[in-house]
Write an enzyme that holds these catalytic residues in place. Structure first.
Site, PDB file in Angstrom:
ATOM      1  N   GLU A 134      -3.006   7.711  -3.833  1.00  0.00           N
ATOM      2  CA  GLU A 134      -3.570   7.129  -5.033  1.00  0.00           C
ATOM      3  C   GLU A 134      -4.937   7.732  -5.357  1.00  0.00           C
ATOM      4  OE1 GLU A 134      -2.144   2.925  -4.807  1.00  0.00           O
ATOM      5  OE2 GLU A 134      -4.045   2.607  -5.839  1.00  0.00           O
TER       6      GLU A 134
ATOM      7  N   ARG B 109       0.850  -1.181   0.000  1.00  0.00           N
ATOM      8  CA  ARG B 109       0.000   0.000   0.000  1.00  0.00           C
ATOM      9  C   ARG B 109       0.890   1.236   0.000  1.00  0.00           C
ATOM     10  NH1 ARG B 109      -3.408  -2.778  -1.662  1.00  0.00           N
ATOM     11  NH2 ARG B 109      -5.460  -3.234  -0.796  1.00  0.00           N
TER      12      ARG B 109
ATOM     13  N   HIS C  31      -1.225   0.416  -9.882  1.00  0.00           N
ATOM     14  CA  HIS C  31      -1.830  -0.571  -8.975  1.00  0.00           C
ATOM     15  C   HIS C  31      -2.352  -1.798  -9.749  1.00  0.00           C
ATOM     16  CE1 HIS C  31      -3.648  -0.897  -4.681  1.00  0.00           C
ATOM     17  NE2 HIS C  31      -3.365  -2.106  -5.176  1.00  0.00           N
TER      18      HIS C  31
END
Ligand code: DGY
Length: 328
Positions: A270, A241, A288
């Site tokens: 993000e 993450r 991602h």
């Protein structure tokens, strides 16, 4: 049919799991390309029996209250569940599930792809050719770093970290790991991994691959101090993450040559990517895509549907996260 359960899926998922869901439920799939804005989501969730959510949706008391007391499960279509407040789910007696295991190997492949690409300057080489830069083969051109027989440090030695270790073994690498717990001897033997303290790992590793969950303890686990400890020839890879890494400190470390390169699948804010990272040649960035393969997204969808069906049947979902909420 009046008594068919109602399921909201917050982004389109693969066809086969969607078709299974439609066989027994009234399914609404949100088609919003950039995810459902929060206010809209709060309005939309009312009255559903189950939600299939993405890592982009925050699942908390407010959302659960907006859904209403008939809601049985929030099935997160991701292994990571930092977007889901499990305490709030349990307090609301809503089951929460994720999609572990089915994406382990695929995400490990992505980590290794980024590791190789950053070490061997693949992104830079691509950009160079696509820019039609004049060139001729040269002995000193775009020299990268060897991967084989180097040391990889894996931070967070769960399923995905271990799968990366197995790949590293195939490259003749030495594997060290840091984790809150020591893994069973058989796992260490199979992966050939040695547990060390994080600072030690940072000093010894030629490649550092992050596989820890995002928790308050791991937020900015990698910051200026950690980059200083790393070798100036080292490569950092993050497929976990984004907020585990202080992106601004990383950009500084990459720019100053404190570390050699980075391969990033995830970002601190993000979908925004730090401007400097986009400008630096020694970082490979992808949006991602850790688990983004045809087969794995099928498997994730099916697992999310399995979880929904179990909850609708009053059974324990196969990958339930909040055991206390299950009254079987
Ligand atoms: C996950 O499942 O948590 C991944 O980040 C999504 O690909």
């Amino acid at each position: 049919m009046a008594d068919r359960p109602k399921v909201l899926v917050t982004r389109p998922i693969k066809e086969a799991p969607t078709a299974r869901l439609r066989e027994r439920c009234d399914v609404t799939i949100d088609e919003n390309d950039f995810g459902i804005p929060r206010e809209e989501l709060l309005r939309k969730v009312a009255g559903y029996d189950a939600l299939i959510t993405m890592l982009t949706e925050k699942v908390d008391a407010e959302l659960l209250a907006a859904a209403g007391p008939q809601l049985k499960i929030v099935a997160n279509h991701a292994v990571g569940f930092d977007n889901v407040n499990l305490e709030d789910c349990t307090a609301a007696q809503v089951l929460a599930s994720n999609t572990p295991d089915v994406l382990t190997e695929t995400t490990a492949d992505t980590a290794f792809a980024l590791l190789m690409a950053a070490a061997r300057r693949v992104g830079e080489g691509e950009r160079f050719l696509r820019a039609r830069t004049p060139w001729i083969w040269g002995p000193l051109m775009m020299l990268g770093r060897d991967v084989h027989h180097k040391t990889i440090g894996i931070v967070g030695f769960g399923r995905i970290g271990q799968a990366v270790a197995r790949r590293a073994k195939g490259f003749g690498m030495d594997v060290i790991y840091s984790d809150a717990v020591r893994l069973p001897a058989e796992v260490e033997a199979e992966t050939g991994a040695e547990r060390v303290e994080l600072d030690d790992l940072l000093e010894r590793a030629d490649f550092v691959s992050i596989h820890t969950n995002l928790t308050p303890d791991t937020r900015h686990l990698f910051s200026a101090e950690q980059f200083k400890r790393m070798k100036d020839t080292a490569v950092l890879v993050n497929t976990s993450r984004g907020p585990v890494v202080d992106e601004s400190a990383l950009a500084d470390a990459l720019e100053s040559g404190e570390i050699f390169g980075a391969g990033l699948d995830v970002f601190e804010r993000e979908p925004e990517v730090h401007q400097k990272l986009l400008e630096l040649e020694n970082v490979v960035v992808i949006p991602h895509l850790g688990s983004a393969t045809v087969d794995t997204r099928d498997a994730m969808g099916h697992l999310a549907v399995d979880n929904v069906f179990a909850a609708l049947d009053g059974k324990r979902p196969p990958t339930l996260l909040n055991r206390d909420a299950f009254r079987g």
